[in-house]
Design an enzyme around this catalytic site. Structure first.
Site, mmCIF file in Angstrom:
data_model
loop_
_atom_site.group_PDB
_atom_site.id
_atom_site.type_symbol
_atom_site.label_atom_id
_atom_site.label_comp_id
_atom_site.label_asym_id
_atom_site.label_seq_id
_atom_site.Cartn_x
_atom_site.Cartn_y
_atom_site.Cartn_z
ATOM 1 C CB ALA A 23 -66.902 -72.271 -0.489
ATOM 2 C CG LEU B 148 -68.714 -61.536 5.360
ATOM 3 C CD1 LEU B 148 -67.994 -61.682 6.696
ATOM 4 C CD2 LEU B 148 -69.441 -60.197 5.307
ATOM 5 N NE ARG C 277 -59.700 -62.853 -2.046
ATOM 6 C CZ ARG C 277 -60.206 -63.457 -0.992
ATOM 7 N NH1 ARG C 277 -59.569 -63.406 0.159
ATOM 8 N NH2 ARG C 277 -61.337 -64.119 -1.068
ATOM 9 C CG HIS D 282 -55.687 -66.740 -1.403
ATOM 10 N ND1 HIS D 282 -56.465 -67.017 -0.295
ATOM 11 C CD2 HIS D 282 -55.539 -65.398 -1.418
ATOM 12 C CE1 HIS D 282 -56.756 -65.900 0.333
ATOM 13 N NE2 HIS D 282 -56.215 -64.897 -0.330
ATOM 14 C CB CYS E 177 -56.967 -71.797 4.377
ATOM 15 S SG CYS E 177 -57.411 -71.964 2.687
ATOM 16 C CD GLU F 40 -56.181 -61.330 0.348
ATOM 17 O OE1 GLU F 40 -56.671 -62.345 0.848
ATOM 18 O OE2 GLU F 40 -56.767 -60.215 0.352
ATOM 19 C CG HIS G 14 -64.641 -60.375 5.927
ATOM 20 N ND1 HIS G 14 -64.560 -60.185 4.569
ATOM 21 C CD2 HIS G 14 -64.334 -61.679 6.129
ATOM 22 C CE1 HIS G 14 -64.223 -61.340 3.988
ATOM 23 N NE2 HIS G 14 -64.077 -62.252 4.909
ATOM 24 N NE ARG G 15 -59.452 -63.067 5.729
ATOM 25 C CZ ARG G 15 -58.668 -64.149 5.697
ATOM 26 N NH1 ARG G 15 -58.666 -64.913 4.628
ATOM 27 N NH2 ARG G 15 -57.901 -64.477 6.721
ATOM 28 C CG ASN H 270 -55.388 -65.712 3.849
ATOM 29 O OD1 ASN H 270 -56.341 -66.451 4.078
ATOM 30 N ND2 ASN H 270 -54.796 -65.664 2.669
HETATM 31 O O1 SUG Z 1 -60.592 -64.812 2.452
HETATM 32 N N1 SUG Z 1 -63.298 -66.795 3.439
HETATM 33 C C1 SUG Z 1 -61.861 -66.628 3.347
HETATM 34 C C2 SUG Z 1 -61.193 -67.947 3.073
HETATM 35 C C3 SUG Z 1 -59.698 -67.822 3.110
HETATM 36 C C4 SUG Z 1 -58.991 -69.063 2.735
HETATM 37 N N2 SUG Z 1 -57.608 -68.854 2.804
HETATM 38 C C5 SUG Z 1 -56.676 -69.317 1.935
HETATM 39 N N3 SUG Z 1 -56.985 -69.881 0.810
HETATM 40 N N4 SUG Z 1 -55.431 -69.160 2.264
HETATM 41 C C6 SUG Z 1 -61.500 -65.618 2.242
HETATM 42 O O2 SUG Z 1 -62.117 -65.672 1.183
HETATM 43 C C7 SUG Z 1 -65.568 -66.121 3.962
HETATM 44 C C8 SUG Z 1 -66.293 -65.464 5.142
HETATM 45 C C9 SUG Z 1 -67.771 -65.403 4.989
HETATM 46 O O3 SUG Z 1 -68.282 -65.357 3.881
HETATM 47 O O4 SUG Z 1 -68.480 -65.360 6.037
HETATM 48 C C10 SUG Z 1 -64.095 -65.856 3.934
HETATM 49 O O5 SUG Z 1 -63.646 -64.803 4.358
#
Ligand code: SUG
Length: 452
Positions: free
Chosen positions: A33, A27, A223, A259, A376, A183, A143-144, A116
């Site tokens: 990752a 997402l 972002r 970030h 995070c 964020e 989604h966020r 976040n």
């Molecule tokens: O926003 N991953 C989050 C990870 C956030 C990490 N936060 C910090 N570094 N502070 C993002 O990218 C992945 C969800 C998915 O693919 O199912 C996701 O939203």
């Protein structure tokens, strides 16, 4: 004087708890990752227990960690807002049939990354002497973006008494727009000599619409907007002389560092940072050096590539101040597989000239596979003892509560979850039962849409 001697204000980690629906749905473009884990079977129970391991460790060290409850997922109201109708399970089923990614989106457990959730300024830093909280709009990814209103509701509930007594202000988020993406604390660092002293606030942005000539990433999205960071300074009631804005290096963003907290981390004056974290890096570091009134321990990684940073999340470690005045580094086990990263860590912990004396590694695989490391998973709040005491509910975890949370997870979280199972109406029921039980454990009033 030991760092911990300023006892009225302490920093607390408000830890995120993964949802029963924790999964991998690609997402978050720009977060490598997240893209690489796409469609994998997830392990929600392990995810939640791994977060509790971090909390347990903090408690063992004498810290006082808190939790922020997960959001309601799947969020059926978001599907209804898109025109799906019928019973909740019908809505889920229809949406999945039409577009499984919609269900993945409203089921995302991403609120677990509480770094976040908001940006916070402690009352010792603000011009009106009140604690200020601005929930993040998380504009960049849909989604966020869903998290913003619920985060605001949670902060309003937990700080209700403080707000009523004029001790805290919970703001609405910065308006959500392509030019004002925010964020939260993941792009904010507070430097202070001691936690209760006036802090220097460093805001890191990735783009600036009012300065089109600024360098930009070409592959992945930036972002955090400069305009949002500026709005945060106003809303948080910070004096401009205690604020620095710096731009993240767009090359880092294009490498997958979405970030600031994936390229730099500090606590008080201890600052671990990659050597090319910022655009005009030396200028940015010199500004911090010049403006910060305390002792800066600049721990620059010179022999690490940006790839090393993305693969290990070394800069997404937590630096925690222990009650004995020493600092500990809490890092992901992923760091242990990289000799350059280990050399950097060993150099830091063996050097008596900085306050970080120990490192502990954690298995956070479930979060890491979505691009979230130890830092995070927590929102830092510097609170006075009075502010802490005035919080509603049972936010701070003690041994009894930890036991309750562990068995709550075992009882309610599935061991494995495939992406197709997100449409299972049974999972919807299980998720609601879990959240209902959690609000009772946390002694919070009704929080969720299904409880209203
Ligand atoms: O926003 N991953 C989050 C990870 C956030 C990490 N936060 C910090 N570094 N502070 C993002 O990218 C992945 C969800 C998915 O693919 O199912 C996701 O939203």
């Amino acid at each position: 004087m030991p760092l911990s001697s300023n006892t009225n204000y302490k920093e607390h980690d408000f830890n995120g708890i993964p949802s029963t629906t924790h999964g991998y749905a690609a997402l978050a473009p720009g977060n490598r990752a997240s893209m690489d884990s796409s469609g994998d079977t997830s392990h929600p129970r392990a995810a939640a227990q791994q977060s509790l391991d971090l909390i347990e460790h903090l408690m063992d060290q004498g810290s006082e960690p808190a939790i922020i409850p997960p959001h309601e997922r799947p969020r059926i109201s978001s599907l209804k807002a898109l025109g799906f109708s019928g019973s909740d399970s019908e809505v889920l089923e229809q949406a999945y049939k039409e577009n499984p990614q919609l269900v993945a989106r409203v089921s995302s457990s991403a609120a677990m990354w509480t770094a976040n959730a908001a940006t916070v300024a402690p009352s010792c830093d603000t011009t009106d002497g009140r604690l200020q909280v601005v929930p993040a709009n998380l504009h960049c990814h849909p989604h966020r973006n869903l998290e913003a209103d619920m985060s605001e509701i949670i902060f309003r509930k937990i700080f209700e008494a403080l707000v009523e007594s004029d001790g805290a202000v919970i703001h609405d988020p910065v308006p959500s727009h392509d030019q004002t993406g925010d964020e939260g604390a993941a792009n904010h660092m507070r430097f202070a000599a001691r936690h209760g002293d006036q802090g220097l606030h460093v805001f890191v942005h990735g783009k600036n619409h009012s300065y089109p000539a600024a360098a930009k990433p070409h592959i992945h999205p930036a972002r955090q907007d400069f305009a949002a960071s500026k709005a945060l300074v106003r809303k948080l009631k910070l004096s401009p002389e205690n604020v620095i804005h710096v731009q993240q290096n767009p090359v880092a963003i294009d490498t997958g560092i979405f970030h600031n907290d994936v390229i730099g981390v500090n606590n008080l004056g201890a600052f671990m940072v990659h050597e090319i974290a910022y655009e005009q890096h030396d200028r940015a570091i010199n500004a911090i050096r010049k403006e910060f009134q305390g002792q800066l321990h600049l721990l620059v990684a010179r022999d690490l590539s940006l790839e090393d940073a993305v693969n290990t999340y070394i800069f997404n470690s937590r630096i925690v101040l222990l009650p004995n005045g020493k600092m500990q580094l809490l890092a992901s086990e992923h760091c242990q597989a990289n000799p350059r990263v280990m050399a950097y860590i060993n150099k830091i912990v063996s050097d008596p000239n900085n306050p970080i004396t120990e490192v502990k590694f954690f298995d956070l695989t479930q979060s890491m596979e979505n691009g979230g490391g130890p830092a995070c998973l927590r929102l830092r709040m510097v609170l006075s003892q009075e502010e802490k005491a005035a919080m509603n509910g049972r936010m701070f975890v003690d041994q009894t509560m930890l036991g309750e949370l562990r068995s709550w997870v075992d009882r309610n979280y599935r061991e494995d979850l495939t992406p197709a199972e997100l449409a299972d109406p049974q999972l919807l029921n299980e998720s609601r039962t879990a959240l209902d039980e959690l609000t009772q454990i946390m002694e919070l009033p009704s929080l969720y849409e299904f409880q209203r």
